[in-house]
Design an enzyme around this catalytic site. Structure first.
Site, short mmCIF file in Angstrom:
data_model
loop_
_atom_site.label_atom_id
_atom_site.label_comp_id
_atom_site.label_asym_id
_atom_site.label_seq_id
_atom_site.Cartn_x
_atom_site.Cartn_y
_atom_site.Cartn_z
N LEU A 166 33.80 37.30 38.63
CA LEU A 166 33.94 37.92 37.32
C LEU A 166 35.18 38.81 37.34
O LEU A 166 35.49 39.42 38.37
CB LEU A 166 32.72 38.78 36.96
CG LEU A 166 31.40 38.07 36.68
CD1 LEU A 166 30.32 39.11 36.39
CD2 LEU A 166 31.52 37.11 35.50
N ASP A 167 35.86 38.92 36.21
CA ASP A 167 36.93 39.89 36.09
C ASP A 167 36.40 41.29 36.41
O ASP A 167 35.23 41.59 36.14
CB ASP A 167 37.49 39.92 34.66
CG ASP A 167 38.28 38.68 34.30
OD1 ASP A 167 38.63 37.92 35.22
OD2 ASP A 167 38.54 38.48 33.10
N ARG A 168 37.26 42.14 36.90
CA ARG A 168 36.87 43.51 37.19
C ARG A 168 36.33 44.21 35.95
O ARG A 168 35.39 45.01 36.02
CB ARG A 168 38.08 44.29 37.74
CG ARG A 168 37.76 45.66 38.26
CD ARG A 168 38.94 46.27 38.98
NE ARG A 168 39.91 46.86 38.08
CZ ARG A 168 39.83 48.11 37.63
NH1 ARG A 168 38.81 48.88 37.97
NH2 ARG A 168 40.76 48.58 36.84
#
Length: 312
Positions: free
Chosen positions: A138-140
């Site tokens: 997942l993106d940060r």
């Protein structure tokens, strides 16, 4: 290629490819130029301490000529990290899988200025399992469901599910209502071609090429302020959901990348990106049973008047 160095404090060693030919007299000279932002003497001292090693684990001396080694391993030495003040919640754990609810702002894996402040390192230390590895990412900036494999022997079977698009993923997003007040005609399927160029923080859209990304966008609820949508991506391109909603005129609240790239500022923990990985559904490759995981998190700006939609 296996690392000759063990996981230390939850962090694996970094592997670096060293050119076999070039203008540098030694491998160390190449690394000094490659990492120009570091103090050269401190870097060379790491060679003298034996902190930079070959594939067999033996220390590489600072005078080793270029061409004598193709790969080196070392532990990164970042500046002191400021702790990201949010915790991971473990939703499921068995012999093969760990499923967690990742908070906003926490990266999936170490990178840049984040080492201990990554979901992977925190979980490795918490569970005392150096073999733990992410099955997807997942993106940060994105919160929600994240899966990890607990052992190398079965990791590939779960990773293939994502590679073969056999995992049904569902997200939620909250966007500002367009100034015109006009919403897209939901449900809508949005497609385009997304390209990630090296060195660029944002992806680029290439309208001259066939689409390589697709998202089904459904309406959950809306009010005079915001639009709450359900997202079902058919592909998994970087920043896909953020790009698609921005293209539809309903860019996600607190998105600093799309539709416009804003100045790089310190994290504002009061303004998380309003994007949540809500559900993962797949047939377990080891048991053949259907597995469904759902987040316990909610988006802070979601309207509270609408009934949740069914994902059955």
């Amino acid at each position: 290629m296996p690392s000759p160095l063990p996981v230390r404090d939850g962090v694996g060693a970094t592997r670096l490819h060293v050119p076999l030919t070039g203008p540098w007299p030694t491998a160390a000279a190449y690394m000094v130029e490659r990492f120009f932002h570091l103090d050269p003497e401190r870097l060379l001292e790491r060679f003298d301490r034996g902190d930079i090693v070959r594939a067999d684990g033996s220390p590489l001396p600072r005078d080793a000529p270029l061409g004598s080694v193709e790969f080196v391993w070392y532990y990164r030495e970042p500046a002191v990290e400021t702790r990201i003040p949010f915790e991971i919640e473990i939703l499921h754990q068995d012999d093969h899988l760990v499923v967690v609810d990742k908070p906003h702002f926490l990266p999936t894996t170490p990178g840049g200025k984040f080492l201990q402040n990554s979901a992977l390192v925190r979980l490795r230390n918490l569970l005392d399992n150096p073999d733990l590895a992410p099955i997807h990412r997942l993106d940060r900036a994105t919160a929600g469901l994240l899966m990890f494999a607990t052992r190398p022997a079965t990791r590939g079977a779960y990773q293939l599910l994502f590679e073969n698009r056999q995992v049904q993923k569902v997200y939620e997003a909250v966007s500002a209502r367009p100034a015109s007040g006009t919403l897209p005609s939901f449900p809508v399927v949005y497609r385009n071609n997304i390209v990630k160029a090296r060195g660029q923080v944002r992806v680029q859209v290439d309208d001259t090429k066939e689409p390589n990304s697709e998202t089904l966008v459904e309406l959950i609820d809306s009010d005079e302020r915001v639009v709450h949508t359900l997202l079902r991506p058919h592909s998994g391109k970087m920043h896909q959901l953020r790009v698609h909603l921005a293209a539809l005129g309903i860019g996600i609240l607190n998105d600093r990348f799309y539709p416009d790239l804003l100045d790089d500022l310190p994290d504002d923990f009061e303004r998380p990106l309003q994007l949540l990985a809500r559900e993962l559904r797949f047939v377990d490759p080891l048991t053949g049973t259907e597995r469904v995981f759902r987040t316990r998190r909610t988006l802070q700006h979601a309207p509270r008047t609408g009934a949740p939609v069914s994902d059955a």
